[in-house]
Design a protein around this motif. Structure first.
Motif, short mmCIF file in Angstrom:
data_model
loop_
_atom_site.label_atom_id
_atom_site.label_comp_id
_atom_site.label_asym_id
_atom_site.label_seq_id
_atom_site.Cartn_x
_atom_site.Cartn_y
_atom_site.Cartn_z
N LEU A 246 0.85 -1.19 0.00
CA LEU A 246 0.00 0.00 0.00
C LEU A 246 0.89 1.24 0.00
N VAL A 247 0.61 2.15 -0.92
CA VAL A 247 1.42 3.37 -1.06
C VAL A 247 0.51 4.58 -0.95
N SER A 248 0.74 5.40 0.07
CA SER A 248 0.02 6.67 0.22
C SER A 248 0.99 7.80 -0.05
N LEU A 249 0.80 8.49 -1.14
CA LEU A 249 1.74 9.54 -1.54
C LEU A 249 1.42 10.86 -0.82
N GLY A 250 2.47 11.64 -0.60
CA GLY A 250 2.30 12.90 0.10
C GLY A 250 3.06 14.03 -0.54
N LEU A 251 3.10 15.13 0.17
CA LEU A 251 3.76 16.35 -0.29
C LEU A 251 5.21 16.09 -0.68
N ILE A 252 5.89 15.24 0.08
CA ILE A 252 7.32 15.02 -0.13
C ILE A 252 7.61 14.39 -1.49
N ASP A 253 6.67 13.66 -2.04
CA ASP A 253 6.93 12.93 -3.28
C ASP A 253 7.03 13.84 -4.50
N LEU A 254 6.57 15.06 -4.37
CA LEU A 254 6.68 16.01 -5.48
C LEU A 254 7.27 17.35 -5.06
N GLY A 255 7.13 17.69 -3.81
CA GLY A 255 7.44 19.05 -3.40
C GLY A 255 8.89 19.36 -3.14
N PHE A 256 9.75 18.33 -3.10
CA PHE A 256 11.12 18.59 -2.70
C PHE A 256 12.17 17.99 -3.62
N TYR A 257 11.99 16.73 -4.01
CA TYR A 257 13.08 16.01 -4.66
C TYR A 257 12.90 15.84 -6.17
N THR A 258 11.67 15.64 -6.61
CA THR A 258 11.43 15.28 -8.01
C THR A 258 10.24 16.03 -8.57
N ASN A 259 10.21 16.16 -9.90
CA ASN A 259 9.04 16.73 -10.55
C ASN A 259 8.09 15.60 -10.96
N THR B 226 8.95 11.58 -10.84
CA THR B 226 8.23 10.75 -9.89
C THR B 226 7.51 9.62 -10.60
N ALA B 227 6.97 9.87 -11.79
CA ALA B 227 6.34 8.81 -12.57
C ALA B 227 7.36 7.74 -12.94
N ASP B 228 8.60 8.14 -13.24
CA ASP B 228 9.65 7.16 -13.50
C ASP B 228 9.92 6.30 -12.26
N ASN B 229 9.83 6.92 -11.09
CA ASN B 229 10.02 6.17 -9.85
C ASN B 229 8.93 5.13 -9.66
N VAL B 230 7.73 5.42 -10.17
CA VAL B 230 6.63 4.45 -10.09
C VAL B 230 7.04 3.17 -10.80
N ARG B 231 7.53 3.31 -12.02
CA ARG B 231 7.91 2.15 -12.81
C ARG B 231 9.04 1.36 -12.14
N ALA B 232 10.03 2.07 -11.63
CA ALA B 232 11.15 1.40 -10.98
C ALA B 232 10.70 0.70 -9.70
N PHE B 233 9.84 1.33 -8.95
CA PHE B 233 9.32 0.77 -7.70
C PHE B 233 8.55 -0.52 -7.97
N VAL B 234 7.66 -0.48 -8.94
CA VAL B 234 6.87 -1.67 -9.27
C VAL B 234 7.77 -2.78 -9.79
N ALA B 235 8.74 -2.44 -10.61
CA ALA B 235 9.65 -3.46 -11.14
C ALA B 235 10.42 -4.14 -10.02
N GLU B 236 10.90 -3.37 -9.06
CA GLU B 236 11.65 -3.94 -7.94
C GLU B 236 10.77 -4.84 -7.08
N PHE C 295 1.18 15.05 -12.19
CA PHE C 295 1.64 13.75 -11.71
C PHE C 295 0.49 12.78 -11.51
N ASN C 296 -0.60 13.23 -10.93
CA ASN C 296 -1.73 12.33 -10.70
C ASN C 296 -2.27 11.78 -12.03
N ASP C 297 -2.24 12.61 -13.07
CA ASP C 297 -2.62 12.11 -14.41
C ASP C 297 -1.63 11.07 -14.90
N LEU C 298 -0.33 11.35 -14.76
CA LEU C 298 0.70 10.40 -15.17
C LEU C 298 0.62 9.12 -14.35
N LEU C 299 0.31 9.25 -13.08
CA LEU C 299 0.21 8.08 -12.22
C LEU C 299 -0.91 7.16 -12.70
#
Length: 215
Positions: free
Chosen positions: A86-99, A103-113, A147-151
């Motif tokens: 279960l993944v609950s995304l928050g402010l940190i997932d877009l507001g500080f480190y990635t656009n 972040t959408a690329d991280n989705v693919r890598a996360f699922v693959a792992e 991002f929510n559209d890309l997600l």
């Protein structure tokens, strides 16, 4: 959003309560971590749950986004034998480190792992829900919408019968003015609404659990 802070129940606890009542089979919460964020030390060192008598295991961090979890998810799924992530995304997932695109690329890598560790794992993801920065920062609000559209598109692309992905609709009545204590992190009503959104989605799509009723 998920780790919680000292003195809180967390939405994980609310979901566990619900599943204890509604789920017809054995289950537990799993993960390599158990602590809460301690505001006094600004570190994940607290065990001061409002009710500590539940399976506290998780993989979440205060100030950690999806890019931090991607290198960890494979080992966590493998060692904990997780069936559902279960993944609950928050402010940190877009507001500080990635656009949005990163972040959408991280989705693919996360699922693959996760799938490499456990090929039949299920993953349920709740998009970034509205928070105080969305209201105050139009540029960030645009990033969240993008991002929510890309997600949604990425989840649809990666969904597979053997390892289903589920986009969890954000709770429609969630209001950061009344469901958080600081504009971002959920209070008691927010915890119930997040837990309820996961519970309802898993019940309707995967026949896990049942309709959510706040305990």
């Amino acid at each position: 959003m998920t780790i919680g802070s000292a003195g809180e129940h967390t939405w994980r606890y609310r979901l566990w309560q619900h599943l204890c009542t509604a789920y017809g089979g054995p289950f537990t919460l799993v993960g390599p971590r158990e602590t809460l964020h301690d505001p006094g030390t600004d570190a994940p060192t607290s065990y001061a749950y409002a009710d500590p008598d539940f399976p506290r295991a998780h993989l979440a961090g205060w100030g950690e986004g999806w890019q931090h979890m991607t290198p960890l998810i494979g080992d966590a799924v493998r060692s904990c034998r997780a069936d559902v992530v279960l993944v609950s995304l928050g402010l940190i997932d877009l507001g500080f480190y990635t656009n949005a695109e990163q972040t959408a690329d991280n989705v693919r890598a996360f699922v693959a792992e996760a799938r490499a560790a456990r090929p039949r794992v299920r993953v349920a993801v709740m998009p970034v829900i509205r928070n105080i920065r969305v209201e105050a920062d139009a540029t960030f609000a645009g990033q969240v919408a993008d991002f929510n559209d890309l997600l949604a598109k990425t989840v649809a692309d990666l969904d597979a019968p053997a390892s289903p992905l589920l986009l969890v609709p954000p709770p429609p009545s969630y209001d950061f003015h009344t469901d958080t204590y600081d504009g971002t992190h959920p209070n008691e009503t927010g915890e119930h609404k997040i837990a309820g959104a996961f519970a309802e989605a898993m019940w309707r799509e995967w026949d896990l659990g049942g309709p959510y009723e706040a305990a």
